[in-house]
Scaffold this active site. Structure first.
Site, PDB file in Angstrom:
ATOM      1  N   CYS A   2       7.569  -1.457  -3.744  1.00  0.00           N
ATOM      2  CA  CYS A   2       8.361  -1.257  -4.957  1.00  0.00           C
ATOM      3  C   CYS A   2       8.116   0.139  -5.514  1.00  0.00           C
ATOM      4  CB  CYS A   2       8.088  -2.302  -6.024  1.00  0.00           C
ATOM      5  SG  CYS A   2       8.389  -3.996  -5.521  1.00  0.00           S
ATOM      6  N   ARG A  27       9.580   2.976  -0.673  1.00  0.00           N
ATOM      7  CA  ARG A  27       8.612   1.966  -1.137  1.00  0.00           C
ATOM      8  C   ARG A  27       9.244   0.586  -1.281  1.00  0.00           C
ATOM      9  NH1 ARG A  27       3.923   4.459  -3.709  1.00  0.00           N
ATOM     10  NH2 ARG A  27       3.464   2.389  -4.522  1.00  0.00           N
ATOM     11  N   TRP A  75      10.801  -4.288  -3.442  1.00  0.00           N
ATOM     12  CA  TRP A  75      10.424  -4.944  -2.189  1.00  0.00           C
ATOM     13  C   TRP A  75      10.032  -6.357  -2.589  1.00  0.00           C
ATOM     14  CZ3 TRP A  75       6.220  -7.439  -0.064  1.00  0.00           C
ATOM     15  CH2 TRP A  75       6.223  -7.596   1.327  1.00  0.00           C
ATOM     16  N   ASN A 101       5.559  -3.597 -10.448  1.00  0.00           N
ATOM     17  CA  ASN A 101       5.072  -3.655  -9.073  1.00  0.00           C
ATOM     18  C   ASN A 101       3.845  -4.542  -9.049  1.00  0.00           C
ATOM     19  OD1 ASN A 101       6.969  -1.722  -8.527  1.00  0.00           O
ATOM     20  ND2 ASN A 101       5.529  -0.073  -8.100  1.00  0.00           N
ATOM     21  N   GLY A 102       3.701  -5.351  -8.015  1.00  0.00           N
ATOM     22  CA  GLY A 102       2.520  -6.182  -7.888  1.00  0.00           C
ATOM     23  C   GLY A 102       2.862  -7.663  -7.914  1.00  0.00           C
ATOM     24  N   GLU A 487      -0.632   0.847  18.986  1.00  0.00           N
ATOM     25  CA  GLU A 487       0.166   1.608  18.022  1.00  0.00           C
ATOM     26  C   GLU A 487       1.588   1.811  18.524  1.00  0.00           C
ATOM     27  OE1 GLU A 487       1.353   3.965  14.752  1.00  0.00           O
ATOM     28  OE2 GLU A 487      -0.061   2.331  15.058  1.00  0.00           O
ATOM     29  N   LYS A 491       4.976   0.523  16.578  1.00  0.00           N
ATOM     30  CA  LYS A 491       6.097   1.395  16.212  1.00  0.00           C
ATOM     31  C   LYS A 491       7.421   0.783  16.656  1.00  0.00           C
ATOM     32  CE  LYS A 491       4.745   3.452  13.755  1.00  0.00           C
ATOM     33  NZ  LYS A 491       3.341   3.255  13.572  1.00  0.00           N
ATOM     34  N   GLU A 494       8.290  -2.258  14.465  1.00  0.00           N
ATOM     35  CA  GLU A 494       8.624  -1.907  13.086  1.00  0.00           C
ATOM     36  C   GLU A 494      10.064  -1.433  12.935  1.00  0.00           C
ATOM     37  OE1 GLU A 494       4.636  -0.302  10.870  1.00  0.00           O
ATOM     38  OE2 GLU A 494       5.446   0.970  12.455  1.00  0.00           O
ATOM     39  N   HIS A 510      -4.923 -11.792  32.663  1.00  0.00           N
ATOM     40  CA  HIS A 510      -5.450 -12.957  31.956  1.00  0.00           C
ATOM     41  C   HIS A 510      -4.395 -13.574  31.040  1.00  0.00           C
ATOM     42  CE1 HIS A 510      -9.553 -12.279  33.404  1.00  0.00           C
ATOM     43  NE2 HIS A 510      -9.275 -10.998  33.264  1.00  0.00           N
ATOM     44  N   LYS A 609       6.459   1.124   2.470  1.00  0.00           N
ATOM     45  CA  LYS A 609       5.501   2.143   2.888  1.00  0.00           C
ATOM     46  C   LYS A 609       4.088   1.854   2.389  1.00  0.00           C
ATOM     47  CE  LYS A 609       4.426   6.037   4.826  1.00  0.00           C
ATOM     48  NZ  LYS A 609       4.435   6.100   6.299  1.00  0.00           N
TER      49      LYS A 609
END
Length: 614
Positions: A2, A27, A75, A101-102, A487, A491, A494, A510, A609
């Site tokens: 947010c 955000r 968000w 926010n929160g 990583e 990517k 995402e 395995h 973000k």
């Protein structure tokens, strides 16, 4: 998560708020809204589902006048993205409006109490509960808005950054924070408010960072006043922003993500500037040198992080154990904070975070501090919560990262971890002079080598289109390149929404090998370091089962090139620096596959973000 922006001054607020929302859209971007008090002292709230552009379209015919306002890009946490759940939220009388926010954890208890008092609710959010509570307290106690906010925040449990304005009062914004960032910008007879500094830099470079459980009173014609929840007045130093406006623009690139990928030769130079000497013969992190006894006497080092930062931490584990011979544990901060970890007073805890505001990492820091550990922070955002909470640390200095999927921050974190390991190893005497000089010199060559990898961008773009059909990917790596495989898979997940998993290459037999067929692309990091021959065997096993291999190879390696269906070459380097090179083609591969699939790579669905809530 947010974005908050606010303005109080002599200019029209709406254009400033909208521009600020666009800057903060990384955000949160599932809904947006604005609240303004106009010259007639009316409080107008406008909001819309979707991105900030939808809000602008909705507000075209509306009264958006006024020199005071607050705005929000969301968000979603409580309630699906829609016009009703979007912020700002009115109080029941529509005399107050709030952005938040929160997460208010005890919202359900508070909501039940307010319903008993006759309040009704239109949204599914915890935020509407908070503004209703503030209005209830204001009316019941016959107090002003500041006092009502102060009393209300003593009743709530959770995380918040809030801003509140009031009908009939065009001269005041009340703002507060706990576990969610909030910064006040100070101009000439004007105030700016934001969840980070990006919307402020265009107007002022003077900012105050609020601390937890502090309330800021922004009043027209007065100086900033800050008090805590117990009404103790606080004084804050005014900081100067290091951001510049050009860093927040795309600069001719199609997306922030590709711009930030291409910035990495420069950002690694910025990261090492002043830390590696001109001759390339020494490296020193002042935060380590100033606290060298803590590192030299450490029983162990614990790295706590989330997401991409956790992958950087895994590389840090290899570096520190290899060069410094100190045992290292890498922990997900979200798990570490809840599992009653054993922490010793002679432990060093390294906290990694791009934003410096990651809620789980901050909680892990507080837990470790409470048990006497020394805390070292590595983050990007100057003035954020982690640098203010830790005992010491290092900034990565890669500049603002706007793309939600981290790229340059990852290589910046790995670079700082490399310099940290080298600094400790030199002080401890656990590295030979020859190896030290070789590694420092090679670290100085990394930016130019990344530049050479980036020249293959057009080739990667062309063959990436082939893989838009894929529903799954496997990424394989060994040693230092296993975290790179993780990583790379992250990517792709995402930004393309293709399911992808990273594995140590030896683990393929395995279980994951059961997935291999001619529909399964397999990305193999097969540079000529470490267990090269064993990785070749893994490639042959994939090929024998019809898998399509995309190989990251050392330049000049014909063996892997001939085995692979597609390859991307990277220059040779030391094994301990391999990840700084191999991560670049994986970033480009994910980017181009996502673009070919028509994805919004800068603002992928469901992601934000800065993860400032659990």
């Amino acid at each position: 998560m947010c974005g908050i922006v606010g303005y109080l001054g002599d200019r029209e607020a709406y254009p400033i708020l909208i521009k600020g929302l666009h800057r903060l859209e990384y955000r949160g971007y599932d809904s947006a809204g604005v609240a303004l008090v106009n010259a007639a002292k009316n409080l107008n709230v406008y909001k819309a589902k979707g991105k900030v552009a939808e809000l602008e379209e909705f507000a075209i015919s509306k009264d958006v006048s006024g020199t005071i306002g607050i705005a929000h890009t969301r968000w979603a946490t409580h309630g699906e993205p829609n016009n009703v759940n979007a912020h700002p939220h009115y109080s029941q009388s529509e005399n107050l409006a709030l952005i938040h926010n929160g997460i208010i954890e005890n919202y359900s208890v508070l909501k039940a109490m307010l319903i008993e008092k006759g309040f009704t609710f239109s949204s599914s959010t915890d935020t509407e509960v908070l503004i209703q509570l503030i209005e209830y307290i204001k009316n019941t106690n016959n107090c002003d808005l500041f006092e009502a906010v102060q009393i209300a925040l003593n009743e709530v449990v959770g995380a918040y950054a809030i801003a509140v304005i009031e009908k009939g009062n065009p001269d005041q914004i009340i703002a507060a924070r706990k576990s969610s960032p909030l910064v006040v910008g100070i101009g000439e007879n004007e105030f700016f408010l934001a969840s980070d500094a990006t919307p402020i830099v265009e107007y002022t470079n003077k900012v105050v960072y609020l601390e937890d459980e502090e309330i800021a009173i922004l009043r027209r014609g007065e100086e900033l006043k800050v008090v805590d929840l117990k009404n103790v007045q606080k004084t804050h130093a005014i900081h100067s922003l290091e951001l510049n406006l050009a860093q927040l623009e795309k600069g001719g690139y199609d997306h922030f993500m590709i711009k930030e990928i291409f910035e990495q030769p420069k950002t690694i130079i910025d990261c090492t500037r002043g830390r590696i000497n001109v001759e390339g013969t020494s490296v020193s992190l002042s935060g380590v040198i100033d606290n060298k006894e803590k590192f030299l006497n450490a029983r162990r080092i614990i790295i706590v992080a989330c997401g991409t930062s956790w992958h950087a931490g895994l590389i840090g584990e290899h570096l520190i154990e290899d060069l410094c011979r100190i045992p290292v544990e890498v922990e997900y901060a979200s798990e570490f904070r809840y599992r009653k970890p054993v922490i010793y007073s002679d432990d060093v805890v390294i906290a990694l975070s791009q934003s410096g505001e990651t809620a789980d990492t901050l909680a892990a820091i507080e837990l470790a501090k409470s048990q006497g550990a020394f805390i070292y922070g590595i983050c990007n955002a100057v003035g954020s919560s982690i640098p203010r909470t830790t005992h010491s640390g290092s900034y990565i200095h890669v500049g603002p990262e706007i793309g939600v999927a981290s790229t340059k921050a990852f290589t910046g974190q790995v670079t700082v971890l490399t310099m940290l390991a080298l600094t400790i190893a030199k002080e401890k005497g656990s590295i030979t002079e020859e190896k030290f000089l070789e590694t420092v010199k090679e670290l100085g060559e990394i930016p130019a080598k990344i530049g050479r990898i980036l020249t293959q961008n057009d080739d990667i773009r062309r063959f990436s289109r082939i893989f838009t059909y894929a529903k799954n990917f496997i990424y394989l790596g060994r040693g230092y390149n296993y975290p790179s495989a993780l990583e790379g898979a992250l990517k792709l997940k995402e930004i393309s929404y293709i399911h992808a998993e990273g594995y140590p290459a030896a683990e393929m037999k395995h279980g994951p090998i059961a997935l291999i067929d001619n529909e399964m692309p397999v990305v193999v990091i097969a540079t000529q370091n470490g267990m090269y021959d064993k990785v070749i065997s893994n490639i042959q096993e994939v090929k024998a089962r019809g898998g399509k291999v995309i190989a990251i190879v050392t330049d000049g390696d014909e063996t892997v090139k001939n085995l692979a269906d597609y390859y991307i070459a990277v220059p040779p380097t030391l094994e301990c620096l391999d990840a700084l090179l191999t991560s670049i083609p994986l970033q480009l591969l994910a980017y181009h596959i996502a673009v070919s699939k028509g994805r919004d790579v800068d603002q992928p669905r469901n992601l934000a973000k800065s993860v400032t809530v659990e």
